[in-house]
Design an enzyme around this catalytic site. Structure first.
Site, mmCIF file in Angstrom:
data_model
loop_
_atom_site.group_PDB
_atom_site.id
_atom_site.type_symbol
_atom_site.label_atom_id
_atom_site.label_comp_id
_atom_site.label_asym_id
_atom_site.label_seq_id
_atom_site.Cartn_x
_atom_site.Cartn_y
_atom_site.Cartn_z
ATOM 1 N N CYS A 215 0.850 -1.192 0.000
ATOM 2 C CA CYS A 215 0.000 0.000 0.000
ATOM 3 C C CYS A 215 0.888 1.247 0.000
ATOM 4 C CB CYS A 215 -0.881 0.004 1.248
ATOM 5 S SG CYS A 215 0.048 -0.157 2.787
ATOM 6 N N SER B 219 0.457 -11.096 9.343
ATOM 7 C CA SER B 219 -0.130 -9.905 8.726
ATOM 8 C C SER B 219 -1.642 -9.907 8.884
ATOM 9 C CB SER B 219 0.248 -9.877 7.242
ATOM 10 O OG SER B 219 -0.600 -9.003 6.538
ATOM 11 N N GLU C 233 -0.187 -2.745 16.209
ATOM 12 C CA GLU C 233 -0.921 -1.476 16.058
ATOM 13 C C GLU C 233 -1.732 -1.175 17.325
ATOM 14 O OE1 GLU C 233 -3.114 -1.094 12.360
ATOM 15 O OE2 GLU C 233 -4.321 0.532 13.178
ATOM 16 N N CYS D 90 2.871 4.630 9.568
ATOM 17 C CA CYS D 90 1.966 5.046 8.485
ATOM 18 C C CYS D 90 1.170 6.269 8.960
ATOM 19 C CB CYS D 90 1.021 3.909 8.128
ATOM 20 S SG CYS D 90 -0.185 4.430 6.877
ATOM 21 N N HIS E 256 3.443 0.233 12.025
ATOM 22 C CA HIS E 256 2.210 0.054 12.809
ATOM 23 C C HIS E 256 2.044 1.051 13.937
ATOM 24 C CE1 HIS E 256 4.126 -3.748 11.502
ATOM 25 N NE2 HIS E 256 2.966 -3.913 10.916
ATOM 26 N N THR F 2 -6.843 -0.542 11.710
ATOM 27 C CA THR F 2 -6.989 -0.192 10.288
ATOM 28 C C THR F 2 -7.240 -1.395 9.380
ATOM 29 O OG1 THR F 2 -4.580 -0.332 10.117
ATOM 30 C CG2 THR F 2 -5.536 1.869 10.428
ATOM 31 N N ASN G 75 -3.866 -7.653 7.813
ATOM 32 C CA ASN G 75 -4.641 -7.320 6.603
ATOM 33 C C ASN G 75 -4.674 -8.478 5.619
ATOM 34 O OD1 ASN G 75 -3.012 -6.585 3.971
ATOM 35 N ND2 ASN G 75 -1.726 -5.988 5.687
HETATM 36 FE FE1 F3S Z 1 -1.132 0.359 4.659
HETATM 37 FE FE2 F3S Z 1 -1.239 2.344 6.356
HETATM 38 FE FE3 F3S Z 1 -3.391 0.911 5.808
HETATM 39 S S1 F3S Z 1 0.373 0.818 6.200
HETATM 40 S S2 F3S Z 1 -2.593 -1.160 5.381
HETATM 41 S S3 F3S Z 1 -2.304 2.260 4.375
HETATM 42 S S4 F3S Z 1 -2.850 1.777 7.781
#
Ligand code: F3S
Length: 288
Positions: free
Chosen positions: A14, A226, A134, A103, A81, A170, A228
Site C-alpha cells: 500500500c 499480517s 498497532e 503510516c 504500525h 486499520t 490485513n
Molecule cells: Fe497500509 Fe497504512 Fe493501511 S500501512 S494497510 S495504508 S494503515
C-alpha cells in the site's frame, strides 16, 4: 487443464514513497543512505519477514526487538504500525537519530485518540488481537482512556454511550466490522463510531469479495503475522468461497486445485510483488 488465474485489481504494497508500506520501507532505506551501517529497525517494520530479510540483505538494515540492543547515538527506525510514546522518549534519551516510519493513517488515529482522551472520553478500540502491534501502539497513546477489545468481545462490554467512542484497527474485516457495528447500534443507538479501516484494507477486501463471488476460490499471499492479509482470506471465506493464505509458493497444496477452473488471487498490503509472482508461477506449474 491449466487453471484461469485472476489477479485482484488492488493488491500488494500500500501507499507510495511518502506513506503506507512503500513509504515505511523507503524511510528505512533513506535512513541507511544518510547514515550507512548505523541503522536499526525496532521490530518488524511491516508484517512480512521477507521484506525484513531483504532490507538486511540488500541494504544492511538490521532489525532488533529491544531498544536496549541499539547502540547509543545510532539510528532507530520506528515501525509502520506505530509505537508507544515511551519508546520515542527512550530513543531520545539514548541520543538515537529517529526516523519514524509509522503510516500517517495510524498517526492520524493516534491524534484522534489523544483528542478524545483529553476530552475525558473512553475509546473502545477494536483490534484483531489484543497484542497486535498497532493495538499496542494505540493503547500507549492514552493508556487510561483506551479500552482494547476484539470483534468477538466488544458486544459483551458494558459501554457508556454518552462518553465513549468506538474506533477500530486499520486492517479488520469490513464485513465483520459492519455486523458488529449493527449489533452495537441496536444496543446503544447513540454510540459514536469513527471510521477506522484504511483505504488499502477496504479496496483490497472489496476486490477479493468480487473475485470470491465470481470464482468461489481465492488464494491470498501474505505472512501469517499480517492482519490485513489474513482478513483478505477471511472476507472470501465469509461469503462462502474456498479461501487459503500462503506465505510462499511451497505452502500451496495440489489438492486445493482439484476440479477447479478459476482462482482469484491477491496479496496483503505488506506482501512484495515478487512473492505474488512466485505463487502465480507455482500455481501454473501445479495445474499445467
Ligand atoms: Fe497500509 Fe497504512 Fe493501511 S500501512 S494497510 S495504508 S494503515
Amino acid at each position: 487443464m491449466p487453471i484461469n488465474i485472476h489477479v485482484a485489481k488492488t493488491h500488494g504494497f500500500c501507499g507510495n514513497d511518502k506513506f503506507g508500506v512503500e513509504g515505511s520501507i523507503q524511510t528505512a532505506i533513506n535512513a541507511q543512505k544518510a547514515h550507512p551501517g548505523q541503522v536499526y529497525m525496532l521490530g518488524d517494520i511491516v508484517h512480512n519477514i521477507h521484506v525484513v530479510n531483504k532490507l538486511l540483505e540488500e541494504h544492511q538494515i538490521k532489525t532488533v526487538y529491544s531498544i536496549d540492543d541499539i547502540p547509543d547515538g545510532s539510528v532507530i527506525v520506528f515501525r509502520a504500525h506505530g509505537s508507544v510514546p515511551e519508546l520515542f522518549q527512550k530513543a531520545k534519551a539514548k541520543n538515537l537519530i529517529i526516523y519514524d516510519a509509522t503510516c500517517p493513517i495510524v498517526t492520524h488515529s493516534h491524534k484522534e485518540i489523544l483528542r478524545f482522551a483529553n476530552e475525558g472520553r473512553k475509546i473502545i478500540y477494536i483490534a484483531s488481537q489484543l497484542d497486535h502491534d498497532e493495538a499496542i501502539g494505540v493503547k500507549g497513546q492514552a493508556p487510561e482512556a483506551v479500552v482494547l477489545t476484539t470483534l468477538n468481545d466488544v458486544t459483551d462490554l458494558e459501554i457508556d454511550p454518552t462518553t465513549s467512542v468506538v474506533m477500530t484497527q486499520t486492517t479488520l474485516s469490513k464485513l465483520e466490522v459492519d455486523r458488529v457495528k449493527e449489533k452495537l447500534k441496536a444496543k446503544y443507538p447513540n454510540l459514536e463510531f469513527r471510521p477506522g479501516l484504511c483505504y488499502a484494507t477496504t479496496s483490497r477486501q472489496n476486490d477479493v469479495i468480487e473475485l470470491a463471488k465470481q470464482y468461489g476460490f481465492i488464494i491470498i499471499v501474505g505472512h501469517p503475522t499480517s492482519s490485513n492479509s489474513n482478513r483478505l482470506k477471511d472476507v472470501a471465506l465469509d461469503i462462502g468461497a474456498d479461501s487459503y493464505i500462503v506465505d510462499t509458493p511451497l505452502e500451496l497444496q495440489p489438492t486445493w486445485f482439484v476440479n477447479k477452473t478459476d482462482v482469484g488471487i491477491s496479496s496483503g498490503a505488506s506482501t512484495p510483488e515478487w512473492l505474488l509472482n512466485d505463487v502465480i508461477e507455482k500455481i501454473k506449474d501445479l495445474t499445467s
